[in-house]
Every structure is written in C-alpha cells, then in structure tokens.
Design an enzyme around this catalytic site. Structure first.
Site: not given
Length: 388
Positions: A220-222
């Site tokens: 998720h995300s970074a």
C-alpha cells in the site's frame, strides 16, 4: 448516605459498562467485545540485518532486521503461494489486521481463503530496527490535518474534485471521532533516511522471499516502493505485485491537499520509482543519466506526470513480475496514478490498472482496505491473484 453510595457505585459501574460495550475504536480492547478475526496460528521472526559496532556503547548492536509475523489459518493452507503484506510504514504492519471499527482486516480475509500470510514492519518502523538512529532521526508519520484532508474526510474541504464522492470511511473522519483518533494513534514515526530504508528493505525482503518461496506481494502507498525494489532484486521469487494506490509516483510526490495544482508537489525518487539505484538498461552512471520531460496539463483532478525522454531506458527485472495497481474513485490517487501506469509502460512493464469505479465500487479513499466496503475490494484482489 448508604443509598447515595449505592447510587454512586451504580453510576460508576454503568459508565464502565457503557465504555466497555461500545466496541468502537480503542474501546474494543475490552474483554466484553468480540473479535471478528479468523482463527489462526501465529509465529514471529526477525529476518536479515547485521551487527553494527557502536563506539558509544563499546559493543555491537543488531541493526536493519525485518520483523515478520507468520499467520497460518487454523483450517490449513490450501493456496500454493503465500501473501506478504507491506504497509507504507505509517501505520506499521498491524494495519492489515482488524480494521479501526473492528471488522476483520485483510489478513483475516485472505487467511479465510486458505493463504499463508506474512505481515512486515518495514525496517526502521514499529518492531523492526531503527538503523543508525543517532545519525538519521525519525520523521513524523502524519499530522491530523494531512490525515483528515487526504485520507479520512477529504470531502469536507474538497482538495481535488473527486473528493466529493468519498463516502466509505467509517466514522466522521475528523479529530475527536473514536475511529479517527485510533487511526492517528497508529501513525508512528519512521526514519528520515530513505536510502538506508530502501537498502535494508531490499536485502532483508529478498532474504525472506528466499526462505518462504514465490509469493504475492500486497503493498500500500509507499509500500509499493519496497515491492518495486524486491522486483528488481529478486523477481523470480515474486508471483505478482498487487499495489494498493502505489505511492512511488515517478520522480515526484503528490499530495491531494489543494485545488491549486502546483501546491503539494515535491521532487522525489531520483531513479524514477525509487530513491536508490535500480537495474535500468542501458545502465546508468548516476540518476542524472535519466533525462525527463513533463507530460500533460496539470489540473486539480488530473495531474501532470514526469516521464523519461525517448528512447526510454528499460527495467527488465521489474518487467518480469505481473503488476496491478488498484485505485479508489474518491482518492487523491485517482488524480495521478496514471503517472506510474504510463511510466511502467514506458520502461517495458505490462501493468494492469483497476479503477474501482469501473467495477461499480464507489466512494473509496486512499486507505480503502480499512473502509466500510473493504471486503468487497479484497474480493477484487483475490480474483486478480487467482487469475495469475
């Protein structure tokens, strides 16, 4: 007097009972609240890392190790490839367990479908080590304003046009709400040294995959940055990459916190998808060899991208791993995830992009796997994984 004491004790007991039985946010810690998690066996391990001598301590410490939880469904494993969950680091890997409003989390969802599940605390975060703490201090995870404006209630300030459709966050999404406050409490700091973090994640992550075999990575995300690094370093150990709103937008970071496009943009990731070097062909002498150009108009609802000038260098190792990005209809990422999809195509990857709106799934923000319809989105991920 005796009657007053009884009443006083009665009110106290009632208050404790009301607090214990609300089961909202952190109140669910009460023994009176029932867990929605599935039954599993749990083990933990520390993978990777090394001894580092400390002059101030006159001895060696162990640094850069990766905390790993191994969850095995009580009913047994019936899927060939394990799942490794990688969070952005804020919050830690615990974010894949029960949701903030105490529904079952994605770990339980996939355990229930027969997968062996591994949950990481990325290096420097949570129960993983903080490399060279005295040299590279921690940075804050997220402020209440950023969390509210970008993740939990963007519809209240409209930082990008699609925010008006955000409906799936449980609770008000504003400070003072029990669910929001629990979410903020999970926003722990991480190292300010992205280079050290990436190098340690690459090394320890591939070591883990060597030990457990070819796995699905759900990031998720970074967290997608680390999945990218592992795809470059040990692609044959990755079954496929599932990226929930990938946070490694090429050459820049974008935060959907303003209707003025120029606001919220910073330069980032000099190697395009990463801060540290990855395997471009032709090879690079340094990141300066990557010549770039701006592409597209920069609008609040559709941000411009940074691409390589043609002919573009390729990323053959990363191209070996099947890739999918999943984007919510009301998230700031709907305004710029096209940048990473187009860049991956430019460097030789064949990415898939699932926009939830195209599947009739509406109202989701950046932390979709914590939102009210999280199981519906997990089903999309499951279908894609099983098609592999």
């Amino acid at each position: 007097m005796r009657w007053l004491t009884t009443i006083s004790l009665g009110f106290g007991a009632l208050a404790r009972l009301a607090h214990a039985t609300s089961c909202t946010g952190v109140s669910a810690v009460s023994p009176n609240c029932t867990s929605k998690e599935v039954a599993y066996k749990r083990d933990y391990f520390y993978i990777g890392g090394e001894y580092v001598y400390s002059e101030s301590l006159s001895g060696s410490i162990f640094s850069d190790q990766l905390y790993v939880e191994k969850l095995t469904p009580q009913t047994g494993v019936n899927q060939t490839n394990p799942i490794v969950f990688i969070s952005a680091g804020v919050p830690s890997g615990a974010v894949w367990l029960n949701t903030l409003d105490n529904r079952r989390g994605w770990a339980s969802y996939f355990l229930d479908h027969g997968y062996q599940v591994y949950i990481l605390d990325i290096t420097s975060v949570g129960r993983s080590s903080q490399p060279q703490f005295s040299i590279y201090p921690l940075k804050i995870g997220s402020t209440d304003n950023i969390t509210r404006n970008c993740y939990t209630s963007p519809e209240t300030i409209m930082p990008y046009p699609q925010a008006i459709n955000h409906t799936q966050w449980p609770g008000t999404g504003i400070r003072g709400d029990a669910i929001f406050d629990s979410f903020m409490a999970s926003m722990i700091p991480l190292t300010s040294n992205a280079t050290s973090l990436e190098l340690s994640m690459r090394k320890a992550g591939c070591q883990l995959l060597e030990m457990i075999g070819s796995s699905f990575l759900i990031s998720h995300s970074a967290g997608s940055t680390y999945a990218t690094l592992l795809s470059d370093q040990c692609p044959n150990l990755i079954k496929a990459n599932v990226n929930i709103e990938p946070g490694n937008t090429p050459f820049q970071s974008l935060v959907g916190n303003s209707t003025v496009p120029a606001v919220g943009r910073t330069s980032a990731r000099p190697y395009g998808l990463t801060t540290t070097e990855i395997g471009y062909v032709p090879a690079l002498n340094s990141s300066a060899d990557l010549e770039t150009v701006w592409v597209g108009d920069d609008l609040a609802g559709n941000r411009s991208c940074v691409m390589q000038t043609e002919p573009a260098r390729q990323l053959p190792n990363i191209a070996k791993v099947p890739y999918v990005a999943i984007t919510g209809a009301a998230s700031p990422h709907i305004t710029y995830d096209h940048c990473i999809i187009n860049y991956l195509k430019q460097v030789g990857v064949d990415p898939e992009w699932i926009k939830l709106e195209d599947r009739g799934i509406l109202g989701n923000g950046h932390f979709m796997y914590l939102e009210k319809n999280s199981d519906e989105i997990a089903a999309v991920v499951l279908e894609w994984m099983q098609s592999r």
